[in-house]
Design a protein around this motif. Structure first.
Motif, mmCIF file in Angstrom:
data_model
loop_
_atom_site.group_PDB
_atom_site.id
_atom_site.type_symbol
_atom_site.label_atom_id
_atom_site.label_comp_id
_atom_site.label_asym_id
_atom_site.label_seq_id
_atom_site.Cartn_x
_atom_site.Cartn_y
_atom_site.Cartn_z
ATOM 1 N N SER A 88 0.742 -1.275 -0.224
ATOM 2 C CA SER A 88 0.021 0.029 0.023
ATOM 3 C C SER A 88 0.770 1.223 -0.059
ATOM 4 O O SER A 88 1.759 1.543 0.793
ATOM 5 C CB SER A 88 -0.725 0.024 1.159
ATOM 6 O OG SER A 88 -0.122 -0.104 2.461
ATOM 7 N N TYR A 121 -8.327 4.252 0.884
ATOM 8 C CA TYR A 121 -9.063 3.195 1.295
ATOM 9 C C TYR A 121 -10.016 3.446 2.690
ATOM 10 O O TYR A 121 -10.941 3.234 2.876
ATOM 11 C CB TYR A 121 -8.283 2.193 1.497
ATOM 12 C CG TYR A 121 -8.853 0.958 2.143
ATOM 13 C CD1 TYR A 121 -9.367 -0.048 1.277
ATOM 14 C CD2 TYR A 121 -8.884 0.622 3.478
ATOM 15 C CE1 TYR A 121 -9.922 -1.273 1.818
ATOM 16 C CE2 TYR A 121 -9.381 -0.530 4.088
ATOM 17 C CZ TYR A 121 -10.047 -1.385 3.243
ATOM 18 O OH TYR A 121 -10.716 -2.515 3.787
ATOM 19 N N SER A 151 -12.587 6.297 1.842
ATOM 20 C CA SER A 151 -13.715 5.881 1.125
ATOM 21 C C SER A 151 -14.738 5.107 1.868
ATOM 22 O O SER A 151 -15.725 4.789 1.576
ATOM 23 C CB SER A 151 -13.150 5.325 -0.156
ATOM 24 O OG SER A 151 -12.409 3.956 0.379
ATOM 25 N N GLY A 152 -14.072 4.610 3.104
ATOM 26 C CA GLY A 152 -15.022 3.706 4.017
ATOM 27 C C GLY A 152 -15.383 4.542 5.202
ATOM 28 O O GLY A 152 -16.697 4.488 5.394
ATOM 29 N N ILE A 171 -13.503 -1.134 7.526
ATOM 30 C CA ILE A 171 -13.283 0.067 7.160
ATOM 31 C C ILE A 171 -12.079 0.623 7.423
ATOM 32 O O ILE A 171 -11.304 1.332 6.619
ATOM 33 C CB ILE A 171 -14.406 0.949 7.939
ATOM 34 C CG1 ILE A 171 -15.615 0.651 7.536
ATOM 35 C CG2 ILE A 171 -14.213 2.445 7.662
ATOM 36 C CD1 ILE A 171 -16.975 1.168 8.224
ATOM 37 N N VAL A 190 -8.144 -3.729 6.449
ATOM 38 C CA VAL A 190 -8.374 -4.368 5.378
ATOM 39 C C VAL A 190 -8.862 -5.853 5.478
ATOM 40 O O VAL A 190 -8.461 -6.512 6.409
ATOM 41 C CB VAL A 190 -6.951 -4.517 4.394
ATOM 42 C CG1 VAL A 190 -7.276 -5.129 3.144
ATOM 43 C CG2 VAL A 190 -6.402 -3.231 4.634
ATOM 44 N N ILE A 201 -19.702 -0.771 1.612
ATOM 45 C CA ILE A 201 -18.495 -0.302 1.854
ATOM 46 C C ILE A 201 -17.543 -1.088 0.781
ATOM 47 O O ILE A 201 -16.649 -0.587 0.036
ATOM 48 C CB ILE A 201 -17.982 -0.809 3.144
ATOM 49 C CG1 ILE A 201 -18.908 -0.165 4.416
ATOM 50 C CG2 ILE A 201 -16.518 -0.729 3.482
ATOM 51 C CD1 ILE A 201 -18.592 1.469 4.372
ATOM 52 N N GLU A 202 -17.853 -2.296 0.377
ATOM 53 C CA GLU A 202 -17.061 -2.779 -0.556
ATOM 54 C C GLU A 202 -17.189 -2.286 -1.828
ATOM 55 O O GLU A 202 -16.118 -2.353 -2.496
ATOM 56 C CB GLU A 202 -17.846 -4.421 -0.603
ATOM 57 C CG GLU A 202 -16.708 -5.796 -0.968
ATOM 58 C CD GLU A 202 -16.993 -6.269 -2.281
ATOM 59 O OE1 GLU A 202 -18.256 -6.378 -2.395
ATOM 60 O OE2 GLU A 202 -15.850 -6.540 -3.023
ATOM 61 N N HIS A 219 -15.138 0.669 -1.984
ATOM 62 C CA HIS A 219 -13.746 0.275 -1.970
ATOM 63 C C HIS A 219 -13.344 -0.019 -3.417
ATOM 64 O O HIS A 219 -12.185 0.361 -3.912
ATOM 65 C CB HIS A 219 -13.420 -0.677 -1.149
ATOM 66 C CG HIS A 219 -13.121 -0.344 0.263
ATOM 67 N ND1 HIS A 219 -13.158 -1.225 1.263
ATOM 68 C CD2 HIS A 219 -13.044 0.859 0.737
ATOM 69 C CE1 HIS A 219 -13.189 -0.505 2.447
ATOM 70 N NE2 HIS A 219 -13.047 0.742 1.980
ATOM 71 N N ARG A 220 -14.127 -0.805 -4.025
ATOM 72 C CA ARG A 220 -13.808 -1.262 -5.513
ATOM 73 C C ARG A 220 -13.646 -0.037 -6.245
ATOM 74 O O ARG A 220 -12.947 0.142 -7.187
ATOM 75 C CB ARG A 220 -14.997 -2.152 -5.980
ATOM 76 C CG ARG A 220 -14.661 -3.553 -5.611
ATOM 77 C CD ARG A 220 -15.839 -4.365 -6.008
ATOM 78 N NE ARG A 220 -15.445 -5.831 -6.129
ATOM 79 C CZ ARG A 220 -14.871 -6.802 -6.796
ATOM 80 N NH1 ARG A 220 -14.655 -6.313 -7.938
ATOM 81 N NH2 ARG A 220 -14.702 -8.092 -6.540
ATOM 82 N N VAL A 237 -10.811 2.778 -4.825
ATOM 83 C CA VAL A 237 -9.631 2.330 -4.550
ATOM 84 C C VAL A 237 -8.992 1.155 -5.637
ATOM 85 O O VAL A 237 -8.222 1.785 -6.258
ATOM 86 C CB VAL A 237 -9.258 1.344 -3.132
ATOM 87 C CG1 VAL A 237 -7.887 1.239 -2.935
ATOM 88 C CG2 VAL A 237 -9.984 2.515 -2.260
ATOM 89 N N SER A 238 -9.776 0.191 -6.100
ATOM 90 C CA SER A 238 -9.285 -0.490 -6.992
ATOM 91 C C SER A 238 -9.740 -0.173 -8.472
ATOM 92 O O SER A 238 -9.270 -0.653 -9.248
ATOM 93 C CB SER A 238 -9.636 -2.115 -6.688
ATOM 94 O OG SER A 238 -10.536 -2.072 -5.682
#
Lengths: 261, 440
Positions: free
Chosen positions: A61, A69, A72-73, A190, A193, A214-215, A218-219, A222-223
């Motif tokens: 990270s 991360y 965003s949560g 949150i 990880v 939340i998932e 994150h997607r 972040v991803s």
């Protein structure tokens, strides 16, 4: 329910706005605090986690990456828990209005939800700027973020509505909410990880209603991937079921709520 | 034929009283198989109609259900049973000022309150100049209302209220706040609204105002409508109820029933005896249970001759011949005196004077006389003789019998020199002395 909310839309909006405005009334910076606070949070998380925590979390990270991360949560969660916690107290807090005015009960819960959402809009905009500026440009998946946030807030509104009715009759509900939210937050990935959880606990996450929201966030943030269709379905289900249940319970208790607050 | 503005049918409101909030949860869990609450009916089967443009007075002692009724009509409370319909928009003065936020300025509060009541903002903005002018707040309007005096606060609230122009108004005690000039202004505005055809529900303890401003009145007691009709007669009933409750409610007066030593020696002139046998003037009111009845009633001067007129400061004797239909041990014989505006000037009964009347068996009769010195302003007065019992439902006691529709008592001027012996409603016991020795 919708009709009542619509009739009082200006009341809800103006009150939510003036709440943002007056929350920091009397301070020199005034309205600016609404921006300064999330900004400070972002800075603190970056400093603390990038330098102290990040090495331990590993997984390659970057400092900004983990801030992204975290924020965003955390920002959506803060707004969500505001919907729930303040919603739960909405009837009791506004007893003086409810006992004298023909305002539909749900208006006060909605007012809290709208004001929390406005605050969320500010902090997420800052996060957006941060992503564009520091985390390597824009991703098309940001388009889905507002939708996910709104669904999350609708879910929070629904729970708030349900709890506000229960709390009118049993004040202990309001007291329990704070504890409950705290536990819930730590049961949701949150601050940490999800990979650091033991496999057994990771399976349990599927049953956490806040997890899909939340998932998905994150997607997308972040991803930079689109959430799975199944996640969207879950979000939609929770975001419509909660207000519906909240409304049904309110309707059952409505006749007596104003007698007991 | 004017249309109905408000119709109320069999409206009831039950409050559930739980000793602990957990008892409610217990009821929920057991699906109400365990009932752990006591019920209190604030309203029971209330029905009435208000025609468009009519002013209905709602009176009753505290706790009679007035506020509950108004809150239901303004949709702040839900009724337990029954239905009601209000045509058009309704605004209640109960609500005003409750929407005021201490930190907001007067102007902001006007808009906020309008939003709270669901009135469109443009309407209020358009009326803003008139609202401000009526409220007489001046430049304070742009100051937070927490800096207002209570008078300014009420003026602003009333002004907003008066200018919203709904179809139905609920006016309550709030009208009697503020200084006398603003009050008069409020009453003028109120009359203007009535002229414009607004329907008004007027709730007040000011019986004078009710008699003068209302077309009709209802009297609530224990959550029920116990009297309805012409404001004057309803106000009469209200005072009768008040007279009943005052002594009985506090339990100050407990009869020592059957105490013969208590009996006063009354000489009854033959003329009085004869005339009492002739029955009662006027008629019996519907309210009484008639368990005990006034079978003879006579107004007479001190000389024993019947007469309905007296010089101010003179004494009249009210003679009652009372017969028990059922055994009774809580009898209270009393008289009410009202002036032409319907204001209760004086009421007294055996209970007030701690006089215990004997226990009566069915069919037994007693004779009772109340002598009243009428030191009151000359004019016409109405009387309302009544038999009550303190052992009634609730704290209001029970009315056994009441006479109504009697001719008025005429109190004539007492001449003593060139001026009246006193001015005002009633003569209070006075002593005046003087001395030349002004220095000590």
């Amino acid at each position: 329910m919708i009709l009542g909310l619509w009739r009082y839309r200006w009341f809800i909006l103006k009150n939510a706005l003036s709440e943002l405005r007056y929350r920091y009334a009397g301070s020199a910076l005034g309205v600016l605090w609404n921006v300064v606070n999330p900004l400070a949070q972002i800075v603190v998380y970056t400093l603390v986690f990038s330098n102290i925590m990040a090495p331990r979390l590993g997984a390659g990270s970057t400092p900004v990456g983990f801030t992204l991360y975290l924020c965003s949560g955390i920002f959506p969660w803060v707004a969500f828990s505001e919907c729930v916690a303040r919603g739960a107290n909405a009837f009791v807090e506004n007893a003086s209005y409810l006992k004298k005015l023909p305002i539909p009960e749900q208006v006060f819960v909605a007012q809290n939800a709208v004001s929390a959402t406005l605050g969320l809009a500010i902090s997420m905009s800052l996060l957006f700027v941060l992503t564009v500026g520091a985390a390597g440009g824009l991703s098309v998946t940001w388009i889905g973020v507002p939708a996910a946030l709104l669904l999350f807030q609708a879910f929070g509104f629904g729970i708030g509505l349900l709890l506000s009715t229960l709390n009118a009759f049993l004040r202990d509900v309001g007291q329990t909410v704070g504890v409950g939210l705290h536990l819930w937050m730590w049961a949701t990935p949150i601050v940490y990880v999800e990979d650091i959880l033991p496999a057994k606990l990771q399976v349990l996450l599927q049953y956490n209603p806040a997890y899909p929201f939340i998932e998905a966030l994150h997607r997308m943030i972040v991803s930079r991937e689109w959430p799975l269709a199944g996640t969207w379905v879950l979000m939609l289900a929770w975001a419509s079921a909660a207000p519906l249940v909240g409304y049904l319970v309110l309707r059952a208790g409505r006749v007596e709520i104003r007698d007991v607050i | 034929m004017s249309e109905t503005a408000i119709s109320v049918r069999d409206l009831s409101k039950r409050f559930k009283l739980y000793r602990s909030p957990w008892h409610r949860v217990l009821e929920w869990i057991t699906l109400a198989r365990f009932v752990r609450h006591e019920t209190f009916w604030a309203l029971q089967g209330v029905s009435f109609d208000v025609r468009s443009g009519e002013c209905l007075g709602i009176i009753g002692v505290n706790g009679a259900g007035k506020t509950t009724l108004l809150k239901i009509l303004s949709r702040a409370l839900y009724p337990t049973a029954g239905e009601f319909a209000v045509k058009g928009r309704l605004v209640s003065l109960l609500e005003l000022g409750t929407g005021f936020h201490a930190e907001l300025t007067g102007r902001q509060n006007i808009l906020q309150s309008a939003r709270l009541l669901g009135f469109p903002e443009e309407d209020v903005l358009r009326r803003m100049p008139a609202i401000l002018e009526f409220a007489e707040i001046g430049e304070f309007i742009d100051q937070p209302v927490k800096q207002y005096s209570s008078g300014m606060f009420v003026r602003l609230a009333f002004s907003l209220f008066a200018h919203l122009e709904p179809d139905v108004y609920i006016v309550d005690e709030a009208l009697s706040v503020g200084d006398i000039f603003f009050q008069q202004k409020c009453f003028n505005k109120f009359r203007e609204l009535r002229r414009r055809g607004c329907t008004v529900l007027f709730v007040s303890h000011d019986m004078d105002a009710v008699t003068h401003l209302c077309d009709r009145a209802i009297l609530l007691s224990g959550g029920k409508v116990v009297s309805e009709g012409d404001p004057r007669s309803v106000v009469h009933d209200y005072f009768a109820l008040m007279g009943q409750s005052s002594g009985a409610a506090q339990g100050q007066w407990l009869p020592r029933g059957g105490d013969e030593a208590n009996e006063s020696v009354v000489e009854v002139p033959d003329a009085v005896r004869r005339q009492l046998e002739n029955g009662v003037p006027g008629g019996h009111a519907d309210v009484g249970t008639r368990a005990v009845e006034i079978v003879g009633f006579l107004v007479a001067g001190v000389d024993g001759r019947a007469g309905w007129s007296v010089t101010s400061g003179g004494t009249l004797r009210f003679w009652y011949l009372v017969e028990a239909r059922e055994p009774c041990d809580d009898l209270n014989v009393g008289i009410h005196l009202y002036d032409r505006r319907g204001i209760l000037v004086f009421a007294v009964g055996t209970a007030n004077r701690d006089i215990a009347l004997p226990r009566l068996a069915a069919g037994e009769r007693i004779l009772c006389v109340i002598a009243v010195t009428l030191s009151v302003q000359p004019g016409e007065y109405t009387i309302l003789p009544q038999l009550g019992g303190w052992r009634g439902a609730g704290d209001v006691g029970v009315v056994y019998d009441r006479l109504e529709s009697m001719p008025p008592i005429l109190v004539t001027r007492r001449l003593s020199g060139l001026v009246d012996p006193f001015y005002g409603v009633a003569e209070l016991s006075t002593e005046i002395a003087w001395t030349r020795r002004a220095e000590t």
